[in-house]
Enzyme design. Structure first.
Site, PDB file in Angstrom:
ATOM      1  N   GLU A  96       0.813  -1.204   0.000  1.00 52.38           N
ATOM      2  CA  GLU A  96       0.000   0.000   0.000  1.00 52.38           C
ATOM      3  C   GLU A  96       0.852   1.262   0.000  1.00 52.38           C
ATOM      4  O   GLU A  96       2.038   1.235   0.340  1.00 52.38           O
ATOM      5  CB  GLU A  96      -0.937   0.006   1.211  1.00 52.38           C
ATOM      6  N   CYS A 109       3.751   8.481   0.151  1.00 46.16           N
ATOM      7  CA  CYS A 109       4.275   7.585   1.182  1.00 46.16           C
ATOM      8  C   CYS A 109       4.291   6.188   0.589  1.00 46.16           C
ATOM      9  O   CYS A 109       3.240   5.660   0.210  1.00 46.16           O
ATOM     10  CB  CYS A 109       3.395   7.637   2.427  1.00 46.16           C
ATOM     11  N   CYS A 116       6.225  -6.822   7.336  1.00 45.11           N
ATOM     12  CA  CYS A 116       7.340  -6.297   8.120  1.00 45.11           C
ATOM     13  C   CYS A 116       7.713  -7.319   9.194  1.00 45.11           C
ATOM     14  O   CYS A 116       6.849  -8.027   9.709  1.00 45.11           O
ATOM     15  CB  CYS A 116       6.965  -4.967   8.774  1.00 45.11           C
ATOM     16  N   CYS A 120       6.502  -3.816  15.667  1.00 46.16           N
ATOM     17  CA  CYS A 120       6.200  -2.649  16.511  1.00 46.16           C
ATOM     18  C   CYS A 120       4.746  -2.745  16.955  1.00 46.16           C
ATOM     19  O   CYS A 120       3.854  -3.005  16.146  1.00 46.16           O
ATOM     20  CB  CYS A 120       6.448  -1.354  15.743  1.00 46.16           C
ATOM     21  N   CYS A 123       1.758  -0.547  15.279  1.00 42.11           N
ATOM     22  CA  CYS A 123       1.692  -0.451  13.825  1.00 42.11           C
ATOM     23  C   CYS A 123       0.990  -1.660  13.236  1.00 42.11           C
ATOM     24  O   CYS A 123       1.342  -2.803  13.544  1.00 42.11           O
ATOM     25  CB  CYS A 123       3.113  -0.327  13.262  1.00 42.11           C
ATOM     26  N   GLY A 167       6.912  -1.947   5.920  1.00 45.72           N
ATOM     27  CA  GLY A 167       8.271  -2.470   5.904  1.00 45.72           C
ATOM     28  C   GLY A 167       9.312  -1.528   6.479  1.00 45.72           C
ATOM     29  O   GLY A 167       9.042  -0.357   6.755  1.00 45.72           O
ATOM     30  N   GLU A 168      10.493  -2.065   6.679  1.00 44.22           N
ATOM     31  CA  GLU A 168      11.650  -1.331   7.186  1.00 44.22           C
ATOM     32  C   GLU A 168      12.629  -1.111   6.034  1.00 44.22           C
ATOM     33  O   GLU A 168      13.272  -2.068   5.578  1.00 44.22           O
ATOM     34  CB  GLU A 168      12.310  -2.115   8.325  1.00 44.22           C
ATOM     35  N   SER A 199      12.562   6.602   6.346  1.00 43.62           N
ATOM     36  CA  SER A 199      12.262   6.466   7.769  1.00 43.62           C
ATOM     37  C   SER A 199      12.635   5.070   8.247  1.00 43.62           C
ATOM     38  O   SER A 199      12.288   4.068   7.619  1.00 43.62           O
ATOM     39  CB  SER A 199      10.770   6.715   8.011  1.00 43.62           C
ATOM     40  N   SER A 222      12.089   6.704  13.647  1.00 42.75           N
ATOM     41  CA  SER A 222      10.854   6.516  14.418  1.00 42.75           C
ATOM     42  C   SER A 222      11.250   6.217  15.855  1.00 42.75           C
ATOM     43  O   SER A 222      11.596   5.086  16.190  1.00 42.75           O
ATOM     44  CB  SER A 222      10.028   5.364  13.834  1.00 42.75           C
ATOM     45  N   LEU A 223      11.194   7.218  16.700  1.00 43.06           N
ATOM     46  CA  LEU A 223      11.726   7.103  18.059  1.00 43.06           C
ATOM     47  C   LEU A 223      10.639   6.658  19.046  1.00 43.06           C
ATOM     48  O   LEU A 223      10.714   5.599  19.637  1.00 43.06           O
ATOM     49  CB  LEU A 223      12.342   8.438  18.473  1.00 43.06           C
ATOM     50  N   HIS A 224       9.649   7.523  19.251  1.00 42.68           N
ATOM     51  CA  HIS A 224       8.448   7.223  20.035  1.00 42.68           C
ATOM     52  C   HIS A 224       8.673   7.004  21.537  1.00 42.68           C
ATOM     53  O   HIS A 224       7.705   6.906  22.291  1.00 42.68           O
ATOM     54  CB  HIS A 224       7.677   6.034  19.454  1.00 42.68           C
ATOM     55  N   ASN A 298      -3.011   7.325  14.574  1.00 40.91           N
ATOM     56  CA  ASN A 298      -4.199   6.825  13.893  1.00 40.91           C
ATOM     57  C   ASN A 298      -4.447   5.416  14.428  1.00 40.91           C
ATOM     58  O   ASN A 298      -3.781   4.468  14.019  1.00 40.91           O
ATOM     59  CB  ASN A 298      -3.954   6.800  12.379  1.00 40.91           C
ATOM     60  N   CYS A 341      -0.609   2.838   8.573  1.00 36.92           N
ATOM     61  CA  CYS A 341       0.242   1.917   7.826  1.00 36.92           C
ATOM     62  C   CYS A 341      -0.175   0.466   8.055  1.00 36.92           C
ATOM     63  O   CYS A 341      -0.222  -0.017   9.184  1.00 36.92           O
ATOM     64  CB  CYS A 341       1.702   2.119   8.247  1.00 36.92           C
TER      65      CYS A 341
END
Length: 356
Positions: A96, A109, A116, A120, A123, A167-168, A199, A222-224, A298, A341
């Protein structure tokens, strides 16, 4: 499909490789440059449309090569004009991408993997198995298809690309790098590298490799969470890539590229939304020149996380700004569609299982 499996994926070839293949077939070598222009500048996915090639040459191409084009499977348009699309790959897998329109830019995007492997917890893609890496042309095709949506729906050209879909990207390093090369090349889409952001969830050795390769595109982490205990809880990748290891990798990357880094931070309700969390983030920001994008969450059905209260987000951002950290608050897009995502791909996967 069996016949196609014996054909050469023409977009996997470099220009010199394609020239060698053509001359071995008795064709003139200069045709390779013409074909390459059709493939990468004009984004052509049908040999019959390559009008400046003779019909016999086009037949030769069809007999020996294949163009594994990505196709739009389904699109959803949000009230805020965000367009979420699922794409079908040549092998039936679904990925997607999203077109994110704002007053000053049109951003694509794109995904870098089918599924993946990083799990996480917040996600949707993290709840899918990783099937395979995307090839460079499959990433390129997403950009082309989303750019077409921008032109057709909003009469605006695509201005930016973010590798923030499924994905990464750093676990598909060669595919990601080759796709950037094709997107930025003068004999490709000719987009400026500074308009592209990759990212990562944080793989220290690959961040260092970006530095060694002196990349010109932007890097986002992507820290969070800016302490290891909390980050381990929501991002298992942190157990092998601690904040200290990431800080060292980012310093190395910056020394090599002189590119500031963007930290992405979702502020989750009752998890990482307190002043102490903001203090830890401000401290981490001292490692390299950077900015922080605070991202509104989201929510997804598979996870229990919810977005922090609006006043908490504002206080969080104000504290960072008070510490001299450039901070932007990115409001969630596509709330009325499956824009988070992995959401649309998971929904389609589930519907396929029901149908079968």
């Amino acid at each position: 499909m069996e016949k196609q499996s014996k054909l050469i994926d023409i977009r996997s070839l470099s220009l010199s490789d394609l020239k060698d293949k053509l001359t071995a077939m008795g064709e003139q070598g200069f045709r390779a440059k013409q074909i390459y222009e059709w493939l990468w500048v004009k984004s052509c996915t049908d040999f019959d449309q390559m009008s400046n090639l003779s019909k016999p040459l086009r037949e030769t191409l069809k007999a020996n090569f294949v163009i594994r084009a990505v196709n739009v499977r389904q699109s959803q348009i949000s009230a805020d004009k965000t367009i979420k699309s699922s794409f079908t790959l040549y092998d039936g897998n679904v990925i997607e991408g999203v077109l994110i329109p704002t007053p000053d830019r049109m951003t694509a995007c794109v995904s870098s993997q089918v599924g993946c492997s990083l799990t996480c917890k917040f996600c949707a893609t993290g709840y899918m198995d990783r099937k395979r890496n995307l090839q460079a042309d499959e990433i390129y095709d997403q950009v082309v298809l989303i750019a077409k949506q921008a032109e057709e729906k909003y009469q605006q050209p695509l201005t930016n690309i973010v590798y923030m879909g499924m994905g990464e990207p750093l676990l598909n390093y060669s595919g990601m790098m080759k796709s950037v090369e094709r997107i930025t090349a003068p004999d490709g889409l000719n987009m400026a590298a500074k308009r592209i952001t990759v990212s990562t969830a944080g793989i220290a050795k690959m961040i260092k490799k970006l530095g060694d390769d002196e990349v010109r595109f932007n890097l986002a982490l992507s820290l969070h969470a800016a302490n290891d205990q909390k980050r381990n809880e929501i991002m298992p990748i942190n157990e092998q890539n601690s904040l200290q290891a990431l800080a060292e990798a980012l310093k190395y990357y910056y020394a090599k590229t002189k590119n500031p880094v963007t930290f992405e931070y979702i502020v989750f309700h009752n998890f990482n939304d307190e002043l102490q969390d903001a203090k830890e983030l401000a401290k981490f920001c001292k490692h390299v020149p950077c900015k922080v994008n605070i991202i509104e969450y989201n929510p997804i059905a598979l996870a229990d996380f919810v977005n922090a209260e609006a006043d908490k987000i504002d206080q969080f951002a104000d504290y960072l700004r008070g510490q001299g950290v450039i901070t932007n608050v990115r409001r969630s897009r596509g709330k009325d569609i499956d824009a988070a995502c992995g959401q649309l791909a998971i929904k389609e996967k589930d519907s396929d299982l029901v149908a079968n």
